[in-house]
Design a protein around this motif. Structure first.
Motif, PDB file in Angstrom:
ATOM      1  N   TRP A 211      41.574   6.230 -10.680  1.00 31.17           N
ATOM      2  CA  TRP A 211      41.450   6.597 -12.837  1.00 31.17           C
ATOM      3  C   TRP A 211      40.593   8.588 -12.168  1.00 31.17           C
ATOM      4  CZ3 TRP A 211      43.113   4.160 -16.902  1.00 31.17           C
ATOM      5  CH2 TRP A 211      43.336   3.278 -16.753  1.00 31.17           C
ATOM      6  N   GLY A 212      41.731   9.121 -12.485  1.00 32.09           N
ATOM      7  CA  GLY A 212      40.804  10.164 -12.994  1.00 32.09           C
ATOM      8  C   GLY A 212      40.896  11.161 -14.245  1.00 32.09           C
ATOM      9  N   SER A 213      40.861  12.179 -14.793  1.00 29.50           N
ATOM     10  CA  SER A 213      40.824  12.575 -15.892  1.00 29.50           C
ATOM     11  C   SER A 213      41.745  11.964 -17.069  1.00 29.50           C
ATOM     12  CB  SER A 213      41.115  13.941 -16.324  1.00 29.50           C
ATOM     13  OG  SER A 213      39.565  14.535 -15.396  1.00 29.50           O
ATOM     14  N   LYS A 214      41.791  11.795 -18.622  1.00 29.10           N
ATOM     15  CA  LYS A 214      42.155  12.035 -19.250  1.00 29.10           C
ATOM     16  C   LYS A 214      43.049  13.173 -19.904  1.00 29.10           C
ATOM     17  CE  LYS A 214      43.143  10.476 -24.438  1.00 29.10           C
ATOM     18  NZ  LYS A 214      44.355  11.380 -24.458  1.00 29.10           N
ATOM     19  N   ILE A 215      44.704  13.240 -19.925  1.00 26.90           N
ATOM     20  CA  ILE A 215      45.462  14.327 -19.317  1.00 26.90           C
ATOM     21  C   ILE A 215      45.492  14.271 -21.416  1.00 26.90           C
ATOM     22  CG2 ILE A 215      47.676  14.742 -19.595  1.00 26.90           C
ATOM     23  CD1 ILE A 215      47.748  13.680 -16.811  1.00 26.90           C
ATOM     24  N   ALA A 216      45.323  15.360 -21.393  1.00 29.30           N
ATOM     25  CA  ALA A 216      45.916  15.858 -23.689  1.00 29.30           C
ATOM     26  C   ALA A 216      46.515  15.210 -24.189  1.00 29.30           C
ATOM     27  CB  ALA A 216      45.593  17.511 -23.185  1.00 29.30           C
ATOM     28  N   ASN A 217      46.839  14.326 -24.700  1.00 29.56           N
ATOM     29  CA  ASN A 217      47.755  14.023 -26.085  1.00 29.56           C
ATOM     30  C   ASN A 217      48.769  14.686 -26.380  1.00 29.56           C
ATOM     31  OD1 ASN A 217      45.825  11.661 -25.718  1.00 29.56           O
ATOM     32  ND2 ASN A 217      45.203  12.475 -27.966  1.00 29.56           N
ATOM     33  N   PRO A 218      50.388  14.433 -26.262  1.00 25.63           N
ATOM     34  CA  PRO A 218      51.058  15.297 -27.438  1.00 25.63           C
ATOM     35  C   PRO A 218      50.987  15.660 -28.402  1.00 25.63           C
ATOM     36  CG  PRO A 218      51.629  12.842 -27.261  1.00 25.63           C
ATOM     37  CD  PRO A 218      50.584  12.611 -26.447  1.00 25.63           C
ATOM     38  N   ALA A 219      51.207  16.967 -28.342  1.00 30.79           N
ATOM     39  CA  ALA A 219      51.362  17.373 -30.139  1.00 30.79           C
ATOM     40  C   ALA A 219      51.604  16.548 -30.719  1.00 30.79           C
ATOM     41  CB  ALA A 219      51.992  18.817 -29.677  1.00 30.79           C
ATOM     42  N   SER A 220      52.531  15.582 -31.110  1.00 32.25           N
ATOM     43  CA  SER A 220      53.142  15.055 -31.685  1.00 32.25           C
ATOM     44  C   SER A 220      53.221  13.631 -31.692  1.00 32.25           C
ATOM     45  CB  SER A 220      55.464  15.643 -31.970  1.00 32.25           C
ATOM     46  OG  SER A 220      55.619  15.116 -33.043  1.00 32.25           O
ATOM     47  N   LEU A 221      52.892  13.144 -31.581  1.00 37.32           N
ATOM     48  CA  LEU A 221      52.112  11.321 -31.647  1.00 37.32           C
ATOM     49  C   LEU A 221      53.196  10.632 -31.803  1.00 37.32           C
ATOM     50  CD1 LEU A 221      48.023  11.225 -32.030  1.00 37.32           C
ATOM     51  CD2 LEU A 221      49.677  11.775 -30.327  1.00 37.32           C
ATOM     52  N   PRO A 222      53.947   8.922 -31.423  1.00 37.45           N
ATOM     53  CA  PRO A 222      54.159   8.337 -31.409  1.00 37.45           C
ATOM     54  C   PRO A 222      53.905   8.290 -33.179  1.00 37.45           C
ATOM     55  CG  PRO A 222      53.456   8.540 -29.523  1.00 37.45           C
ATOM     56  CD  PRO A 222      53.300   9.281 -29.746  1.00 37.45           C
ATOM     57  N   THR A 223      54.678   6.971 -33.786  1.00 36.81           N
ATOM     58  CA  THR A 223      54.368   7.340 -35.729  1.00 36.81           C
ATOM     59  C   THR A 223      54.007   5.981 -35.668  1.00 36.81           C
ATOM     60  OG1 THR A 223      56.918   6.021 -35.747  1.00 36.81           O
ATOM     61  CG2 THR A 223      55.951   9.028 -36.150  1.00 36.81           C
ATOM     62  N   GLY A 224      53.280   4.863 -34.790  1.00 32.09           N
ATOM     63  CA  GLY A 224      53.084   3.809 -34.727  1.00 32.09           C
ATOM     64  C   GLY A 224      52.222   3.224 -33.552  1.00 32.09           C
ATOM     65  N   SER A 225      52.319   1.432 -33.061  1.00 31.98           N
ATOM     66  CA  SER A 225      51.441   1.009 -32.285  1.00 31.98           C
ATOM     67  C   SER A 225      52.455   1.714 -30.895  1.00 31.98           C
ATOM     68  CB  SER A 225      51.892  -0.948 -32.695  1.00 31.98           C
ATOM     69  OG  SER A 225      50.385  -0.661 -33.396  1.00 31.98           O
ATOM     70  N   ALA A 226      51.743   1.531 -29.687  1.00 28.45           N
ATOM     71  CA  ALA A 226      53.753   1.549 -28.488  1.00 28.45           C
ATOM     72  C   ALA A 226      53.291   0.580 -28.010  1.00 28.45           C
ATOM     73  CB  ALA A 226      52.350   2.816 -27.653  1.00 28.45           C
ATOM     74  N   ARG A 227      54.387  -0.188 -27.759  1.00 28.72           N
ATOM     75  CA  ARG A 227      54.517  -1.254 -26.599  1.00 28.72           C
ATOM     76  C   ARG A 227      55.018  -1.579 -25.017  1.00 28.72           C
ATOM     77  NH1 ARG A 227      55.273  -5.917 -29.932  1.00 28.72           N
ATOM     78  NH2 ARG A 227      54.831  -6.827 -27.838  1.00 28.72           N
ATOM     79  N   GLY A 228      55.952   0.042 -24.942  1.00 27.35           N
ATOM     80  CA  GLY A 228      56.272  -0.039 -23.718  1.00 27.35           C
ATOM     81  C   GLY A 228      56.838   1.597 -23.168  1.00 27.35           C
ATOM     82  N   VAL A 229      56.587   1.815 -22.194  1.00 27.42           N
ATOM     83  CA  VAL A 229      56.299   3.376 -21.748  1.00 27.42           C
ATOM     84  C   VAL A 229      57.628   2.763 -20.545  1.00 27.42           C
ATOM     85  CG1 VAL A 229      54.768   2.765 -20.277  1.00 27.42           C
ATOM     86  CG2 VAL A 229      55.259   5.303 -20.873  1.00 27.42           C
ATOM     87  N   SER A 230      58.201   3.616 -20.169  1.00 29.08           N
ATOM     88  CA  SER A 230      59.205   4.138 -18.713  1.00 29.08           C
ATOM     89  C   SER A 230      59.182   5.827 -18.866  1.00 29.08           C
ATOM     90  CB  SER A 230      61.052   3.590 -19.330  1.00 29.08           C
ATOM     91  OG  SER A 230      61.210   3.828 -18.256  1.00 29.08           O
TER      92      SER A 230
END
Length: 374
Positions: A306-325
């Motif tokens: 693990w390294g450093s956490k990367i900055a969050n996106p400027a516009s976030l998803p609108t709810g609980s995230a269930r999948g990523v690709s």
């Protein structure tokens, strides 16, 4: 005499080497919890993003939530599984072309014993692993199955059950193949909360179970997702329902888990339903439920973890995230989530970039998983 100008056009194209290099079409599949349960879009360029949604499966498609979809090599087929105790089939496979879904392949003769929870594809040899409901040696179904799959032919005969399954009733989640195609990882909802088994790539299926991690490095709660580092295959990760919410292990092809990487300095704060490394294995992205920012990314180093956490996106998803690709070139990252628009895609260049415009036709319900094609 009339001149057919097409002949000159053809000669010009054939004489131009650049014109013969046609990019492989790319697609994005989103599984969700309301009919039609799966939505597929062309992914156009690094600028354009979503194309026009493909027509839904005309008939004989899923009648309950699609949990996950995968693409075969060269994007010639799309396979997916549905959840819920609503009757077979729980596994679906369709030929895929630039025009969309073809005619469904015949159902596999042996189906999961209940609603499926995940599907994974061993690309080179086209073996498929599926998880579902009861993962138990005292049940007639084993919760993890694998099948050969051949483009143009479809499902083959189910391989034998995996060995040394847990002796308590449990559920299985988040199957994944090691990129070297010689091991499968699965999450479970009872101790030891994970299952790792060898695999005979290209015929034969499951081989020997690897030892469970012990002591302080053993997970203490349900593992809902698994993933392998996509280049080396020397790290395997699991997403959990309690702290530290994600555990990454070092892996030896001969002995299995050798050590646990130290948890990240910026801790995760809620359940992780999916995790995926980017194609060059330098970033780990995680889909988190209930707690903003929902999508998280950390730098990753094969020698230090693990390294450093990367900055969050400027516009976030609108709810609980269930999948990523991740897109195959690593330039885009897609997130399936609850709440409209249900799918959010960002450009990526050493961090989250601009959010792409939403598709003109949205998925019809909460996103579960998302998958870029190859």
């Amino acid at each position: 005499m009339a001149v057919d100008w097409r002949q000159f056009c053809v000669v010009r194209v054939l004489a131009n080497p650049a014109a013969r290099s046609v990019p492989t079409p790319e697609y994005l599949a989103v599984s969700h919890n309301t009919s039609p349960y799966i939505s597929v879009y062309p992914w156009k360029t690094d600028v354009d993003g979503f194309g026009t949604k493909y027509a839904d499966i005309p008939s004989g498609g899923p009648n309950n939530s699609v949990q996950q979809a995968v693409w075969t090599a060269n994007n010639t087929d799309i396979l997916f599984v549905k959840g819920g105790s609503v009757g077979t089939p729980y596994m679906y496979a369709y030929p895929w072309t630039f025009y969309g879904f073809g005619t469904k392949y015949a159902d596999a003769a042996s189906q999961p014993g209940d609603g499926a929870s995940s599907i994974a594809l061993n690309l080179n040899d086209r073996d498929v692993a599926v998880t579902w409901g009861l993962f138990s040696s005292i049940n007639t179904t084993e919760g993890l199955q694998s099948y050969p799959f051949t483009s143009g032919t479809g499902w083959g005969t189910k391989y034998s059950a995996p060995p040394n399954r847990p002796s308590t009733l449990t559920q299985a989640f988040g199957a994944s193949f090691r990129p070297q195609r010689n091991a499968v990882a699965v999450g479970m909802n009872t101790d030891p909360f994970l299952y790792l088994v060898g695999y005979n790539s290209g015929g034969g299926g499951f081989t020997t179970k690897f030892a469970d991690p012990g002591g302080a490095i053993r997970p203490t709660a349900t593992s809902l997702a698994s993933a392998w580092s996509p280049v080396s295959g020397l790290d395997v990760g699991f997403g959990h329902s309690n702290s530290p919410y994600a555990t990454i292990y070092q892996w030896s092809p001969s002995t299995g888990i050798t050590a646990k990487w130290t948890d990240p300095s910026t801790a995760l704060s809620n359940r992780i339903d999916d995790l995926q490394w980017n194609p060059d294995e330098t970033v780990l992205a995680l889909a988190q439920i209930s707690t903003s920012p929902y999508i998280l990314a950390y730098s990753w180093d094969y020698s230090t973890g693990w390294g450093s956490k990367i900055a969050n996106p400027a516009s976030l998803p609108t709810g609980s995230a269930r999948g990523v690709s991740w897109r195959k070139n690593g330039n885009d990252i897609a997130v399936a989530h609850n709440s409209s628009p249900y799918i959010t895609v960002y450009s990526w260049s050493n961090g989250f970039g601009t959010k792409y415009a939403n598709p003109a036709t949205l998925p019809t319900g909460n996103g579960d998983k998302v998958k870029f094609s190859f």
